[in-house]
Design a protein around this motif. Structure first.
Motif, PDB file in Angstrom:
ATOM      1  N   THR A  56       0.771  -1.049   0.076  1.00  0.00           N
ATOM      2  CA  THR A  56      -0.139   0.042  -0.054  1.00  0.00           C
ATOM      3  C   THR A  56       1.030   1.144   0.163  1.00  0.00           C
ATOM      4  OG1 THR A  56       0.051   0.060   2.478  1.00  0.00           O
ATOM      5  CG2 THR A  56      -1.757  -0.931   1.343  1.00  0.00           C
ATOM      6  N   SER A  72      -4.494   3.262  -6.084  1.00  0.00           N
ATOM      7  CA  SER A  72      -4.618   2.219  -6.783  1.00  0.00           C
ATOM      8  C   SER A  72      -3.601   2.143  -7.911  1.00  0.00           C
ATOM      9  CB  SER A  72      -6.343   2.207  -7.311  1.00  0.00           C
ATOM     10  OG  SER A  72      -6.375   3.271  -8.244  1.00  0.00           O
ATOM     11  N   GLN A  74      -1.920   1.353 -11.469  1.00  0.00           N
ATOM     12  CA  GLN A  74      -2.567   1.280 -13.135  1.00  0.00           C
ATOM     13  C   GLN A  74      -1.546   0.722 -13.808  1.00  0.00           C
ATOM     14  OE1 GLN A  74      -3.773   5.412 -13.799  1.00  0.00           O
ATOM     15  NE2 GLN A  74      -5.422   5.061 -12.516  1.00  0.00           N
ATOM     16  N   ASN A  96      -5.249  -4.522  -8.109  1.00  0.00           N
ATOM     17  CA  ASN A  96      -5.825  -3.859  -6.881  1.00  0.00           C
ATOM     18  C   ASN A  96      -6.362  -4.972  -6.388  1.00  0.00           C
ATOM     19  OD1 ASN A  96      -4.676  -1.250  -7.246  1.00  0.00           O
ATOM     20  ND2 ASN A  96      -5.677  -1.297  -9.109  1.00  0.00           N
ATOM     21  N   SER A 134      -8.651  -0.296 -11.635  1.00  0.00           N
ATOM     22  CA  SER A 134      -9.182   1.110 -11.259  1.00  0.00           C
ATOM     23  C   SER A 134     -10.550   0.903  -9.978  1.00  0.00           C
ATOM     24  CB  SER A 134      -9.871   1.937 -12.155  1.00  0.00           C
ATOM     25  OG  SER A 134     -10.452   1.049 -12.969  1.00  0.00           O
ATOM     26  N   SER A 136     -11.396  -0.135  -6.127  1.00  0.00           N
ATOM     27  CA  SER A 136     -11.251   0.651  -4.754  1.00  0.00           C
ATOM     28  C   SER A 136      -9.878   0.639  -4.394  1.00  0.00           C
ATOM     29  CB  SER A 136     -11.859   0.046  -3.750  1.00  0.00           C
ATOM     30  OG  SER A 136     -11.344  -1.361  -3.201  1.00  0.00           O
ATOM     31  N   ALA A 137      -9.369   1.917  -4.058  1.00  0.00           N
ATOM     32  CA  ALA A 137      -8.163   2.260  -3.816  1.00  0.00           C
ATOM     33  C   ALA A 137      -7.627   1.504  -2.318  1.00  0.00           C
ATOM     34  CB  ALA A 137      -7.902   3.520  -3.957  1.00  0.00           C
ATOM     35  N   MET A 140      -2.448  -2.978  -3.467  1.00  0.00           N
ATOM     36  CA  MET A 140      -1.897  -3.090  -4.735  1.00  0.00           C
ATOM     37  C   MET A 140      -1.078  -4.385  -4.821  1.00  0.00           C
ATOM     38  SD  MET A 140      -1.199   0.932  -5.400  1.00  0.00           S
ATOM     39  CE  MET A 140      -0.276   0.995  -3.764  1.00  0.00           C
TER      40      MET A 140
END
Length: 521
Positions: A56, A72, A74, A96, A134, A136-137, A140
């Motif tokens: 994170t 998140s 990408q 994610n 993309s 929920s943040a 990762m």
């Protein structure tokens, strides 16, 4: 906000562990350029031919402000800028792991193309249902078929947002360069847990990981290890004389601000150190500012000069000069072009009859067959002709060769790997020691080392522990990314103020405790 962040230390399934810090420097957008993202590895996994690192990012350091964030993932590229592969070309998957996959993920992936996917050039929509770029943040994950290694400088493309009640990231004030001269204030502010600060050195061009390019740096000076005399004025009190110097024929003052402490004199003053035995093989270093001249007399018990070193800034403010006089006359001199309103680093190295002198890492003096008699103390004619500032003095017995010590004892302690104040950014003058270590790996492919970082005890213990870990990781990252040392030959750890080798109540003790150790495994 779309953010590109470059890892400050490697991330790999061979050495990364749960609880390790993750840190990177932001390269875009411009408003956040140079900021730091901080996070933690929450899990690593390697089984059935699959490996992954879950992590994170939760804190953004923007200027002097810490902002809670969530993010998140990408996209991911290795340190060479190649998308969706690690340093060895192994395909990576970016996911994610928290929250449901949004309906737009497939379309978004096809736009990014090779930035994310199961193989280079593969769109997200083809990479498998577990890929979520993309959602929920927060949590990762980077995974691969087999072990993977992302070096320092590898880029992560993330979407970040403020977590909690912090300021909107899209409205942050852009970073601006600081003033060329540090502010002078009347309140002392110490940066006690930092390693020895120094001036910028030649060859300090930064690489993708935010570290200077040490492999190309020509700096050769190796600081001594056993400290004989040290002062950084950290125990000097405002309006009191410096406790480790006798002051005569003038006056000095302590100037502080922005974590800097500097002994300053507007006009000539004489300073005398206590008595101590100077070994025949030694190094001597000072960090100084200003356009005045300092004459450093290495004297015997009778007060006779054995060695005299002169450093000065020219009146123009753009030139520094150094010279040395030995028992049989001049040893040499030289000048460099430099802004003397900023710290200049002078270093002198006496080893087996050979003496060398450097300004900001550039060798100006090199003489041989020089024999010094007994030297007992230092006398400094300070701030002659014009004002001077002095930030630190360090005199130490010359350091032994790395390979000799590590093979004999299994442990090598160095104070020659140095960092910017309260930072994990290596100073270019660290190059000489790190090159010795890299050479040892080249000679012995089976060598394995643990790198341990240490601080003094001043300041917040948790911060010191985190700083020591990041510094050890930075050394590991440079050895791997710049010198080609294999990931399975290195590990790193930070112990903060643990295992002190000096007293944290004195400047020289604190300086001894700020160190890097290498343990043979």
């Amino acid at each position: 906000v779309a953010v590109t962040v470059q890892l400050s230390a490697p991330m790999d399934t061979a050495s990364s562990r749960k609880g390790d810090a993750v840190m990177g420097q932001i390269s875009s957008p411009d408003a956040m350029k140079g900021d730091t993202l901080l996070g933690t590895i929450s899990q690593t996994s390697s089984s059935r031919g699959q490996s992954s690192v879950t992590f994170t990012f939760n804190t953004l350091r923007h200027g002097n402000e810490n902002i809670s964030v969530s993010a998140s993932l990408q996209g991911v590229s290795n340190s060479k800028g190649q998308p969706a592969v690690d340093e060895n070309g192994h395909a990576l998957r970016a996911t994610n792991t928290a929250g449901a996959k949004p309906a737009s993920a497939s379309k978004f992936g096809s736009q990014l193309g090779g930035l994310i996917g199961g193989r280079t050039g593969q769109a997200v929509s083809d990479a498998g249902d577990d890929v979520n770029t993309s959602g929920s943040a927060g949590v990762m994950q980077i995974s691969s078929n087999g072990n993977f290694n992302l070096g320092a400088g590898a880029s992560l493309t993330i979407s970040a947002k403020t977590s909690g009640n912090g300021p909107s990231l899209s409205g942050l004030t852009p970073n601006t360069p600081g003033p060329s001269r540090p502010p002078v204030m009347q309140v002392a502010v110490a940066s006690a847990s930092a390693a020895t600060p120094s001036a910028a050195q030649p060859g300090a061009t930064g690489n993708a990981g935010g570290q200077p390019e040490l492999k190309a740096t020509k700096i050769e000076f190796v600081p001594g290890e056993r400290v004989v005399f040290f002062d950084d004025f950290s125990d000097m009190v405002e309006d009191e004389p410096p406790p480790h110097w006798k002051v005569r024929d003038g006056k000095v003052e302590l100037r502080t601000g922005g974590g800097i402490r500097e002994l300053h004199a507007e006009d000539t003053v004489d300073l005398t150190s206590p008595s101590f035995a100077i070994p025949p093989n030694f190094t001597f270093e000072i960090d100084w500012t200003g356009g005045g001249e300092m004459a450093w007399h290495f004297a015997n018990k009778s007060g006779e000069d054995i060695l005299t070193i002169n450093v000065r800034g020219e009146e123009s403010g753009d030139t520094a000069t150094a010279s040395a006089i030995g028992p049989d006359g001049s040893l040499g001199s030289g000048s460099i072009t430099v802004d003397t309103s900023k710290p200049v680093h002078f270093a002198f190295w006496a080893q087996q009859g050979r003496v060398r002198a450097y300004l900001n890492g550039e060798r100006l003096v090199d003489a041989n067959q020089v024999q010094f008699g007994e030297m007992d103390h230092l006398l400094v004619n300070f701030a002659r002709y014009r004002a001077n500032g002095l930030r630190q003095v360090r005199l130490a017995e010359s350091a032994p060769d790395f390979s000799t010590v590590i093979n004999a004892s299994g442990k090598y302690v160095t104070h020659g790997i140095r960092f910017a104040t309260d930072s994990d950014r290596l100073e270019p003058e660290s190059a000489a020691v790190i090159k010795q270590i890299a050479t040892a790996f080249a000679k012995n492919p089976n060598l394995k080392l643990e790198i341990d970082g240490y601080t003094d005890s001043v300041g917040n213990a948790a911060h010191n522990l985190d700083l020591s870990k990041r510094r050890a990781q930075a050394v590991q990252a440079v050895l791997m990314s710049q010198f080609g040392v294999s990931a399975d030959q290195l590990s790193s750890n930070g112990l903060g103020a643990g295992n002190p080798i000096g007293s944290n109540d004195t400047p020289d003790g604190r300086a001894n405790n700020r160190r890097v150790e290498f343990i043979k495994k």
